[in-house]
Design an enzyme around this catalytic site. Structure first.
Site, mmCIF file in Angstrom:
data_model
loop_
_atom_site.group_PDB
_atom_site.id
_atom_site.type_symbol
_atom_site.label_atom_id
_atom_site.label_comp_id
_atom_site.label_asym_id
_atom_site.label_seq_id
_atom_site.Cartn_x
_atom_site.Cartn_y
_atom_site.Cartn_z
ATOM 1 N NE ARG A 36 -3.361 -0.365 3.037
ATOM 2 C CZ ARG A 36 -4.683 -0.452 2.947
ATOM 3 N NH1 ARG A 36 -5.224 -1.533 2.447
ATOM 4 N NH2 ARG A 36 -5.457 0.505 3.362
ATOM 5 C CG HIS A 92 -1.484 24.379 -30.280
ATOM 6 N ND1 HIS A 92 -1.797 25.431 -31.120
ATOM 7 C CD2 HIS A 92 -1.994 23.269 -30.873
ATOM 8 C CE1 HIS A 92 -2.482 24.974 -32.163
ATOM 9 N NE2 HIS A 92 -2.606 23.663 -32.032
ATOM 10 C CD GLU A 136 2.684 5.400 -10.937
ATOM 11 O OE1 GLU A 136 2.163 5.583 -9.838
ATOM 12 O OE2 GLU A 136 2.087 4.866 -11.888
ATOM 13 C CD1 TRP A 153 2.425 6.854 1.733
ATOM 14 C CD2 TRP A 153 0.702 8.243 2.043
ATOM 15 N NE1 TRP A 153 2.352 7.687 0.652
ATOM 16 C CE2 TRP A 153 1.306 8.553 0.817
ATOM 17 C CE3 TRP A 153 -0.398 8.992 2.458
ATOM 18 C CZ2 TRP A 153 0.847 9.572 -0.006
ATOM 19 C CZ3 TRP A 153 -0.861 10.015 1.634
ATOM 20 C CH2 TRP A 153 -0.237 10.288 0.414
#
Ligand code: F6R
Length: 611
Positions: free
Chosen positions: A27, A506, A490, A74
């Site tokens: 996780r 652009h 990532e 975390w």
């Protein structure tokens, strides 16, 4: 995102908790800790960094006992450090309570000020610590552990899951769920708590998912649950269907690599669920809306799942004529969206626990829009809260970077587009059969794409030297370019951006120089000429180019690219699914060259259960 485990039983608790934490590693976390109860004393060990650090600490400072709680953190409030790691307990020799927490206590500042004014000395920067002091205050006022937790919960605002251990009772764990997922396990001689079924599978055979607002009292072989209104409720204990789930890496060096290579099978399994191979038609349960009347639909998701939804938009609009909006879940939540004519919502999420997607889904429910969840976890909150849930058959995805979940989401969404087209009669039967056939061939084509592994490993050395990279695609390959850039960012930490090929002139073309690798997704067929001219614009500015195409496309481009990858030629429908694989392998190998943590990239979590 944070992971919670808890266990009490006849066996030594520390190995049980460590195994549970190992299963939660996927996780994402930056510190870990345990608290156990031995001879009426709560003791803790906490370390910053990987679980290995905690295991090393436990070798020199072991913890005994048969009851305990554990946590992988975390960081949200307070940096990753030993002081901020969980479990939290009041400082001092004999804490009466310890807690582990997933989620955010939104009113922690007010609570901290209140407790500090009454003399509480905090030893961490976390929002969690207020919880232990509130519980301890109630215990010292004579409350039972249950009363102390109940009273404390009335003071907390936010979304969270909690597990408590009490010094006074070796045969008690209390768990509470408000917003963040939590499950419990009960066997004759033990009881356990886990953030997900993978963690629990190492401790129990029978699990129950807590519902929103539940408070669970766990003793050996015993489970009592109170619902959101405080009334006693029954939560069904089910056999752990995934108890045999192998979460090992097998012959693979990383979970991500294993999961990339599982894609032909995972996509095949998903097709099996949603396509009848004999009749070549999509087979779906009844949708919670009449497809014929549908004028507009909306998909919500985050990250990679959002790119799956963004790809499906091209299919749905082209095949069915239904206006198919896609929106990042966290954006939908906080704007005044005009949704009056929206007849169906798709909520796409691997975990089914992503807070933003869940909240967007709840908002859509309030607006009376029928919701279909597309999830990889049949028991997830999103699946349970939706009008219909459709399961991708990816199996557990452990690597933080999504791979097989993405391609199975795409596969399911392609089948869904077919079924909508069939119901609305917007495509000829023959065209539908052709599309179904191309999907059935996909697992074989994915196998062929994986053969590029060695070549990608070589050219990744060059890509890995870059500071920045661009990914270009058009049509359904545009979201795949975005996904390719996300994968590279990532796990290899190289800055990368995806663009629609037509957008280069652009603005982004200004970035191109001889240092900048540009990855161009250019299958032959429909938009080849268009993306090929965007590629020429890059080459004309001296850019280094990785051209990914089939034999026909590569021949047409004529050897001008710096590097090339040849994929099999497939029909337009399946191109985005096939082209996702080299994107994943490129990111994987670039990460290996750079020596990053492939399965658990820094700062990231697998299941994002906070806003
Ligand atoms: C990226 C990745 C994330 C997830 C996102 C949504 O590789 O995995 O961007 O896609 O956090 O997660 P789920 O699908 O669980 O809602």
């Amino acid at each position: 995102m944070c992971g919670i485990v808890g266990y009490l039983g006849g066996e030594s608790v520390t190995p049980k908790l460590l195994e549970g934490l190992r299963r939660l590693e996927y996780r994402g976390y930056d510190s870990a800790g345990l608290a156990t109860l031995e001879d009426g004393v709560i003791a803790r060990r906490r370390t910053e960094g990987k679980l290995e650090n905690l295991i090393t600490r436990l070798r020199s400072e072991p913890l005994g006992g048969v009851a305990g709680i554990g946590h992988t953190r975390w960081a949200t409030h307070g940096r990753p450090s030993e002081e901020n790691a969980h479990p939290h307990a009041p400082a001092g020799a004999t804490p009466e309570v310890a807690v582990v927490h997933n989620g955010i206590i939104e009113n922690y500042k007010e609570l901290r000020t209140e407790l500090a004014a009454a003399g509480t000395k905090f030893s961490s920067e976390t929002d969690t610590e207020v919880i232990v002091f509130l519980v301890q205050r109630e215990l010292q006022r004579g409350a039972t552990p249950l009363e102390a937790v109940q009273q404390t919960l009335t003071r907390l605002e936010g979304a969270f899951a909690l597990a408590f251990l009490f010094a006074a009772d070796e045969n008690l764990l209390i768990a509470a769920r408000r917003g963040s997922p939590l499950a419990v396990g009960v066997d004759t001689e033990s009881a356990s708590i886990g953030s997900d079924v993978l963690a629990l599978a190492s401790m129990t055979q029978k699990i129950a998912y807590l519902e929103e607002g539940d408070l669970a009292i766990l003793r050996r072989g015993e489970f009592v649950c109170y619902g959101a209104n405080g009334e006693s409720v029954t939560r069904e204990l089910k056999s752990v269907s995934q108890s045999n789930v192998q979460i090992g890496k097998g012959e693979y060096r990383h979970f991500m690599r294993k999961e990339i290579f599982e894609q032909p099978t995972a996509v095949g399994e998903t097709l099996h669920s949603f396509l009848d191979p004999a009749r070549l038609v999509a087979t779906f349960p009844d949708l919670p809306t009449n497809a014929k009347d549908l004028r507009r639909m909306l998909s919500v998701a985050c990250g990679t799942a959002f790119y799956a939804a963004a790809t499906a938009r091209y299919w749905i609009e082209a095949m069915t004529g239904i206006v198919s909006d896609v929106e990042i879940a966290s954006e939908l939540r906080y704007r005044k969206a005009a949704l009056d004519d929206c007849g169906l919502a798709l909520c796409v999420s691997q975990s089914g626990e992503t807070m933003d997607t869940l909240e967007a889904s709840r908002l859509l429910a309030q607006r009376g829009i029928p919701r279909v969840a597309i999830v990889n976890n049949a028991d997830s909150t999103l699946a349970r809260e939706s009008d219909l849930s459709l399961l991708t058959r990816a199996g557990p995805e452990i690597g933080v970077a999504s791979t097989k979940a993405f391609t199975t989401q795409l596969t399911l969404l392609a089948c869904l587009a077919l079924t909508l087209a069939e119901k609305r009669q917007t495509l000829e039967t023959e065209t539908l059969r052709r599309y179904a056939e191309s999907l059935m061939e996909l697992p074989s084509r994915l196998f062929e794409a994986l053969e590029l592994d060695k070549k990608i490993a070589q050219l990744a050395h060059d890509i890995a030297e870059a500071q920045h990279a661009l990914y270009l695609g058009r049509g359904t390959l545009f979201p795949i370019a975005l996904e390719g850039a996300l994968k590279l960012k990532e796990i290899s930490y190289i800055h990368a951006e995806g663009y629609a090929g037509g957008e280069m002139k652009h603005g982004p073309l200004a970035l191109v120089d001889e240092e900048m690798p540009v990855v161009v997704l250019a299958p032959s067929g429909g938009l080849f000429a268009k993306i090929a001219s965007n590629a020429e614009e890059v080459l004309a500015r001296g850019g280094r180019m990785l051209l990914i195409s089939d034999a026909e496309g590569l021949a047409a481009f004529g050897g001008k690219a710096t590097w090339t990858l040849e994929l099999p030629k497939v029909p337009e429908l399946t191109q985005p699914i096939l082209y996702a694989l080299p994107m994943q392998l490129l990111a994987y190998h670039a990460a290996l060259v750079r020596g990053t943590d492939v399965d658990q990239p820094r700062n990231l979590a697998k299941s994002v259960t906070v806003e």
